[in-house]
Motif scaffolding. Structure first.
Motif, PDB file in Angstrom:
ATOM      1  N   SER A 162       0.819  -1.215   0.000  1.00 63.03           N
ATOM      2  CA  SER A 162       0.000   0.000   0.000  1.00 63.03           C
ATOM      3  C   SER A 162       0.853   1.265   0.000  1.00 63.03           C
ATOM      4  CB  SER A 162      -0.925   0.011   1.211  1.00 63.03           C
ATOM      5  OG  SER A 162      -0.188   0.111   2.412  1.00 63.03           O
ATOM      6  N   LEU A 165       1.288   2.938  -3.395  1.00 56.83           N
ATOM      7  CA  LEU A 165       0.146   3.530  -4.101  1.00 56.83           C
ATOM      8  C   LEU A 165       0.236   5.047  -3.959  1.00 56.83           C
ATOM      9  CD1 LEU A 165      -2.709   1.303  -2.652  1.00 56.83           C
ATOM     10  CD2 LEU A 165      -2.070   1.362  -5.073  1.00 56.83           C
ATOM     11  N   ARG A 167      -1.518   8.900  -4.680  1.00 56.71           N
ATOM     12  CA  ARG A 167      -2.907   9.296  -4.410  1.00 56.71           C
ATOM     13  C   ARG A 167      -3.857   8.884  -5.535  1.00 56.71           C
ATOM     14  NH1 ARG A 167      -5.764  12.062  -0.784  1.00 56.71           N
ATOM     15  NH2 ARG A 167      -3.907  12.358   0.485  1.00 56.71           N
ATOM     16  N   GLY A 170      -4.371   5.162  -5.402  1.00 56.74           N
ATOM     17  CA  GLY A 170      -5.181   4.869  -4.225  1.00 56.74           C
ATOM     18  C   GLY A 170      -6.647   5.175  -4.458  1.00 56.74           C
ATOM     19  N   ASN A 171      -6.929   6.296  -5.120  1.00 58.26           N
ATOM     20  CA  ASN A 171      -8.318   6.662  -5.408  1.00 58.26           C
ATOM     21  C   ASN A 171      -8.959   5.702  -6.400  1.00 58.26           C
ATOM     22  OD1 ASN A 171      -8.522   8.866  -3.666  1.00 58.26           O
ATOM     23  ND2 ASN A 171      -7.628  10.269  -5.157  1.00 58.26           N
ATOM     24  N   LEU A 196      -2.045   4.825   5.316  1.00 60.81           N
ATOM     25  CA  LEU A 196      -2.930   4.597   4.182  1.00 60.81           C
ATOM     26  C   LEU A 196      -4.065   5.610   4.181  1.00 60.81           C
ATOM     27  CD1 LEU A 196      -3.106   2.509   1.889  1.00 60.81           C
ATOM     28  CD2 LEU A 196      -4.528   1.106   3.369  1.00 60.81           C
ATOM     29  N   LEU A 197      -4.603   5.914   2.994  1.00 59.67           N
ATOM     30  CA  LEU A 197      -5.745   6.829   2.899  1.00 59.67           C
ATOM     31  C   LEU A 197      -6.844   6.356   3.854  1.00 59.67           C
ATOM     32  CD1 LEU A 197      -6.157   7.334  -0.979  1.00 59.67           C
ATOM     33  CD2 LEU A 197      -5.533   9.087   0.678  1.00 59.67           C
ATOM     34  N   ILE A 200      -9.612   4.324   2.327  1.00 55.83           N
ATOM     35  CA  ILE A 200      -9.291   2.921   2.020  1.00 55.83           C
ATOM     36  C   ILE A 200      -9.293   2.106   3.315  1.00 55.83           C
ATOM     37  CG2 ILE A 200      -7.457   1.345   1.247  1.00 55.83           C
ATOM     38  CD1 ILE A 200      -6.727   3.306  -0.917  1.00 55.83           C
TER      39      ILE A 200
END
Length: 368
Positions: A162, A165, A167, A170-171, A196-197, A200
């Motif tokens: 992760s 990834l 942005r 990730g999106n 992590l976002l 997510i």
């Protein structure tokens, strides 16, 4: 020295393997069929599967190199093997699938149509890898998940890791996690789940992995080295395991005698903190200086990061006042190491300033 030679071997391994998630001179995480340690997360996953309510996305969290990716491939084999995995889970004691199962063979050959892998990819020159998982790769997986499974059963996507990834990638992954197709499983390897976002993270079930014991690290290291047909000294492997902070990946990189001697020298300086041995640090600075010291510098930085990571993990319950000084040094170290590499700076002053900062941080942490 030998670490420099090992670095040259690494470059050759990159060209020949095209696998950014494989440690040079070690099996890829998809290859070991046995899993050393991690019985608790394995049983938690098995219980969820046997209940018929398997969450569609799992965040495999824990320090790097302890077996999270190996677990992901093990879980993928269990889901993709012949027969109904939920029925199989009700009687299984673990996630092991035989070597002669069709899913095992296809995954080993990287040819299973229902296993999708998100990882960095080789650059066009074939000599290095992209710094992040490309968003286009995530979108291609998104498109594939719009059609039916190749073998009519489950589909599994492994993200390794992760941290790679950006942005936009990730999106793009988030879209898949928000509206997952039926019988789809995401296994997201995360060395630092907190980074992590949040969007997510909130859609995943966290499965935490602890650093392995020294004995488990040594056992897993032996399996890896024997699988690769590489000679090794068992006492050196035991010493490397003791310094590995529970990481098989780190132990395998330490098993070379000269690398091991350097790691032990750095650890001696770290374990003496807040005391500082100036002559020893000057000698260490000379060892990592110049073109000849590039590999040694990388080993030193990784050793300090491993030591810091181990301290932060071991004292996680001590509260922010105790942890903040060490966390601040971690951030400064990462930034300084990048600047030294980017601008080709003399590494000797960094060694002195790093240990000065560490000495102050340890003293502040103990006083908190």
């Amino acid at each position: 020295g030998q670490p420099a030679a090992a670095a040259a071997d690494c470059a050759l391994m990159i060209e020949s393997s095209n696998e950014p998630d494989r440690l040079p001179n070690a099996p890829h995480p998809r290859e070991p069929l046995a899993l050393i340690g991690h019985e608790r997360p394995e049983q938690a996953f098995l219980a969820a599967l046997s209940s018929g309510r398997l969450h569609h996305a799992w965040l495999l969290g824990g320090p790097e190199g302890i077996g999270k990716a190996s677990f992901a491939y093990r879980a993928a084999r269990f889901l993709l093997a012949e027969g109904d995995p939920m029925r199989r889970a009700r009687t299984a004691s673990d996630l092991a699938i035989p070597a002669d199962d069709g899913a095992t063979r296809k995954i080993m050959a990287q040819s299973h149509p229902d296993l999708h892998l998100l990882r960095r990819i080789p650059k066009p020159d074939g000599k290095s890898f992209t710094s992040n998982i490309p968003v286009d790769l995530v979108r291609r997986v998104l498109e594939r998940f719009g059609s039916s499974a190749g073998e009519g059963g489950w589909r599994v996507c492994i993200v390794d890791s992760s941290e790679e990834l950006d942005r936009s990638a990730g999106n793009a992954l988030l879209k898949l996690l928000e509206e997952p197709p039926a019988r789809t499983l995401f296994l997201i390897v995360a060395h630092a789940p907190g980074r992590l976002l949040p969007t997510i993270r909130s859609r995943c079930r966290l499965l935490s992995f602890e650093p392995l014991s020294e004995g488990d690290v040594a056992a897993a290291g032996r399996i890896a080295l024997e699988r690769m047909g590489l000679p090794y000294d068992d006492s050196a492997l035991q010493r490397a395991a003791a310094l590995s902070e529970g990481s098989v990946k780190r132990a395998l990189s330490y098993v070379d005698p000269e690398t091991l001697a350097l790691v032990e020298a750095v650890r001696a300086r770290l374990d003496a903190l807040p005391g500082v041995d100036l002559p020893a640090l000057l000698a260490l600075g000379e060892e990592v200086a110049g073109k000849a010291g590039e590999a040694e510098f990388a080993v030193m930085i990784e050793t300090v990061q491993g030591w810091l990571s181990g301290h932060l993990h071991a004292h996680a319950a001590a509260g922010p006042a105790r942890l903040a000084p060490l966390a601040e040094v971690w951030e400064r170290l990462a930034r300084a190491a990048r600047e030294v590499e980017t601008y080709n700076l003399d590494r000797r002053p960094l060694v002195m300033s790093l240990f000065h900062d560490l000495s102050e941080a340890v003293a502040r942490s103990r006083a908190a």
